[in-house]
Scaffold this active site. Structure first.
Site, PDB file in Angstrom:
ATOM      1  N   GLY A  19     -82.551  91.107  19.640  1.00 21.93           N
ATOM      2  CA  GLY A  19     -83.866  90.588  20.102  1.00 21.93           C
ATOM      3  C   GLY A  19     -84.491  89.779  19.067  1.00 21.93           C
ATOM      4  O   GLY A  19     -84.692  90.250  17.983  1.00 21.93           O
ATOM      5  N   SER A  20     -85.128  88.676  19.615  1.00 22.55           N
ATOM      6  CA  SER A  20     -85.806  87.802  18.264  1.00 22.55           C
ATOM      7  C   SER A  20     -87.033  87.157  18.825  1.00 22.55           C
ATOM      8  O   SER A  20     -87.454  86.172  18.495  1.00 22.55           O
ATOM      9  CB  SER A  20     -84.857  86.815  17.691  1.00 22.55           C
ATOM     10  OG  SER A  20     -84.546  85.967  18.628  1.00 22.55           O
ATOM     11  N   ASN A  33     -91.276  87.680  19.304  1.00 20.94           N
ATOM     12  CA  ASN A  33     -92.273  87.791  18.260  1.00 20.94           C
ATOM     13  C   ASN A  33     -92.267  89.242  17.926  1.00 20.94           C
ATOM     14  O   ASN A  33     -92.459  89.633  16.772  1.00 20.94           O
ATOM     15  CB  ASN A  33     -93.742  87.338  18.648  1.00 20.94           C
ATOM     16  CG  ASN A  33     -94.365  88.376  19.759  1.00 20.94           C
ATOM     17  OD1 ASN A  33     -93.768  89.129  20.564  1.00 20.94           O
ATOM     18  ND2 ASN A  33     -95.927  88.445  19.715  1.00 20.94           N
ATOM     19  N   GLY A  71     -89.540  91.299  17.949  1.00 19.22           N
ATOM     20  CA  GLY A  71     -88.273  91.443  17.231  1.00 19.22           C
ATOM     21  C   GLY A  71     -88.223  90.829  15.916  1.00 19.22           C
ATOM     22  O   GLY A  71     -87.640  91.419  15.043  1.00 19.22           O
ATOM     23  N   PHE A 115     -83.836  92.059  30.778  1.00 17.34           N
ATOM     24  CA  PHE A 115     -82.728  91.509  30.218  1.00 17.34           C
ATOM     25  C   PHE A 115     -81.638  92.476  29.798  1.00 17.34           C
ATOM     26  O   PHE A 115     -80.440  92.127  28.934  1.00 17.34           O
ATOM     27  CB  PHE A 115     -83.063  90.384  29.014  1.00 17.34           C
ATOM     28  CG  PHE A 115     -83.827  89.313  29.366  1.00 17.34           C
ATOM     29  CD1 PHE A 115     -83.890  88.816  30.830  1.00 17.34           C
ATOM     30  CD2 PHE A 115     -84.647  88.703  28.795  1.00 17.34           C
ATOM     31  CE1 PHE A 115     -84.513  87.689  31.200  1.00 17.34           C
ATOM     32  CE2 PHE A 115     -85.586  87.610  29.021  1.00 17.34           C
ATOM     33  CZ  PHE A 115     -85.350  87.119  30.383  1.00 17.34           C
ATOM     34  N   LYS A 142     -90.333  98.143  26.117  1.00 15.32           N
ATOM     35  CA  LYS A 142     -91.575  98.925  26.747  1.00 15.32           C
ATOM     36  C   LYS A 142     -91.167  98.603  28.143  1.00 15.32           C
ATOM     37  O   LYS A 142     -91.628  97.386  28.804  1.00 15.32           O
ATOM     38  CB  LYS A 142     -92.827  98.394  26.272  1.00 15.32           C
ATOM     39  CG  LYS A 142     -93.111  98.943  24.948  1.00 15.32           C
ATOM     40  CD  LYS A 142     -94.271  98.579  24.337  1.00 15.32           C
ATOM     41  CE  LYS A 142     -94.858  99.177  23.079  1.00 15.32           C
ATOM     42  NZ  LYS A 142     -96.033  98.986  22.481  1.00 15.32           N
ATOM     43  N   ALA A 183     -97.505  92.774  17.878  1.00 15.28           N
ATOM     44  CA  ALA A 183     -96.517  92.167  16.685  1.00 15.28           C
ATOM     45  C   ALA A 183     -97.269  91.186  15.757  1.00 15.28           C
ATOM     46  O   ALA A 183     -96.715  91.170  14.691  1.00 15.28           O
ATOM     47  CB  ALA A 183     -95.688  91.276  17.661  1.00 15.28           C
ATOM     48  N   LYS A 192     -98.375 101.990  30.157  1.00 18.89           N
ATOM     49  CA  LYS A 192     -99.639 101.570  29.590  1.00 18.89           C
ATOM     50  C   LYS A 192     -99.900 100.152  29.997  1.00 18.89           C
ATOM     51  O   LYS A 192    -100.878  99.468  30.025  1.00 18.89           O
ATOM     52  CB  LYS A 192     -99.653 101.680  28.283  1.00 18.89           C
ATOM     53  CG  LYS A 192     -98.633 101.085  27.440  1.00 18.89           C
ATOM     54  CD  LYS A 192     -98.855  99.752  26.820  1.00 18.89           C
ATOM     55  CE  LYS A 192     -97.920  99.109  26.016  1.00 18.89           C
ATOM     56  NZ  LYS A 192     -97.997  97.845  25.469  1.00 18.89           N
ATOM     57  N   ASN A 206    -100.674  91.748  28.616  1.00 24.74           N
ATOM     58  CA  ASN A 206    -101.015  91.747  29.995  1.00 24.74           C
ATOM     59  C   ASN A 206    -102.502  91.662  30.464  1.00 24.74           C
ATOM     60  O   ASN A 206    -102.761  91.267  31.429  1.00 24.74           O
ATOM     61  CB  ASN A 206    -100.322  93.405  30.561  1.00 24.74           C
ATOM     62  CG  ASN A 206     -98.999  93.331  30.332  1.00 24.74           C
ATOM     63  OD1 ASN A 206     -98.137  92.942  31.214  1.00 24.74           O
ATOM     64  ND2 ASN A 206     -98.513  93.849  29.196  1.00 24.74           N
TER      65      ASN A 206
END
Length: 363
Positions: free
Chosen positions: A16-17, A19, A21, A104, A127, A161, A212, A278
């Site tokens: 995973g890459s 922000n 990651g 994913f 999450k 991030a 959350k 969110n």
């Protein structure tokens, strides 16, 4: 499942890459160098290949050491190597760090089935959770373990991030059932400005990271309605109460209340309700009247919105046990997101919350 990490230098990879990651790769890349007696310095990172101004994203990362799409303006360590194939990235790794949208995870893991290095372990920064076959929810760490036959630890916390990438002080929580795995992951993740606490309450750590996001949507709705900080504080408090009760209801035997005082609990909740994606999209949802899917594309630069889907998955669980009325905030957020009730209905959900109509006196 408990499996001790074998001796010798450990090869680390990141799946995973986005922000988050890319941000955590800055810490991991630095730490594999700083602890070269424990880790191989090179860290492969799986990158979903995209074209940016006619150039492959992997090529840009490997030549310019910057993820110009998801973490622009931040240089990655030169030992972070972008790879467009997930099997090539992870098949020979001792530690695989999973950090991608929870939607994913199954499709990303499928090519890796049966190809993991013996003794490998996972660390999930994801999450969210998934609806299990036959009903209920399945934690992402459990999905990884089930598909890949590796133990999977979790990392959750108040970890925006961009602030991590900037090197600003933050805390996080690692959940691990295995002391040895917890120790090696502590070495891999902790830095001068990213401090780690390891706890054994793995399921609570992971569930806090998912739940959350529902409360974060609620906070964003309050911001969009311009109700102010007092109302938002009520949403945060009642949201925390519903998080605790949900975990006690569905994972009661494994829940420790002290875990909610770690970074994965109340700290992550507060951060999400003031600075998370969110909250941001939910506020815009109220102010613009646009659909959530449209705002996700406009505001998140390819990132995924987690709260509405998590709210749907949680509602599936609550409805199956007839518990929607006992979780009015979670239920209202879900119904608002799918258009059943207007955003203003969130006020009714907290005004008539069971916390306020109980005959018991809190002393």
């Amino acid at each position: 499942m408990s499996r001790t990490v074998e001796s010798g230098k450990k090869r680390v990879s990141i799946v995973g890459s986005g922000n988050w990651g890319s941000a955590i790769s800055k810490i991991i890349g630095a730490n594999t160098r700083n602890h070269s007696e424990l880790f191989e310095e090179e860290v492969k990172i799986y990158v979903y290949e995209e074209l940016i101004d006619g150039r492959k994203l992997t090529e840009i990362i490997n030549q310019e050491h910057e993820n110009v799409k998801y973490l622009p303006g931040h240089k990655l360590p030169t030992n972070i190597v972008a790879v467009p194939d997930v099997v090539e990235t992870a098949h020979d790794s001792d530690i695989i760090v999973f950090v991608l949208p929870h939607q994913f995870i199954k499709n990303t893991c499928k090519p890796l089935i049966g190809k993991m290095k013996p003794g490998a372990i996972g660390l999930s920064l994801i999450k969210g959770f998934d609806i299990a076959e036959g009903g209920g929810i399945e934690l992402i760490s459990h999905i990884i373990t089930r598909l890949l036959n590796i133990p999977c630890n979790v990392l959750m916390g108040a970890n925006l991030a961009h602030e991590i990438a900037d090197g600003k002080f933050s805390e996080t929580t690692i959940g691990s059932h295995d002391v040895t795995q917890g120790q090696i992951l502590h070495k891999l993740i902790q830095s001068e400005n990213f401090r780690v606490v390891v706890v054994a309450d793995v399921e609570t750590v992971e569930l806090c990271g998912a739940l959350k996001n529902i409360v974060g949507v609620g906070a964003g709705l309050i911001d969009g309605l311009q109700y102010g900080d007092n109302t938002k504080a009520a949403v945060i408090r009642l949201g925390l109460m519903e998080m605790v009760r949900f975990i006690q209801e569905f994972y009661g035997g494994k829940c420790q209340l002290s875990t909610f005082l770690e970074s994965c609990g109340v700290a992550d909740l507060v951060t999400t309700c003031y600075g998370g994606r969110n909250r941001k999209v939910a506020e815009a949802f109220v102010k613009t009247g646009k659909k959530l899917e449209e705002l996700e594309k406009e505001l998140l630069n390819g990132q995924r919105l987690q709260g509405p889907q998590t709210a749907e998955e949680v509602n599936h669980m609550l409805k199956s046990r007839g518990l929607e009325e006992k979780f009015p905030l979670f239920t209202a957020v879900h119904r608002i997101c799918i258009g059943q009730i207007p955003p203003t209905a969130i006020i009714d959900s907290i005004r008539n919350h069971p916390e306020h109509i109980s005959s018991a006196i809190a002393i």
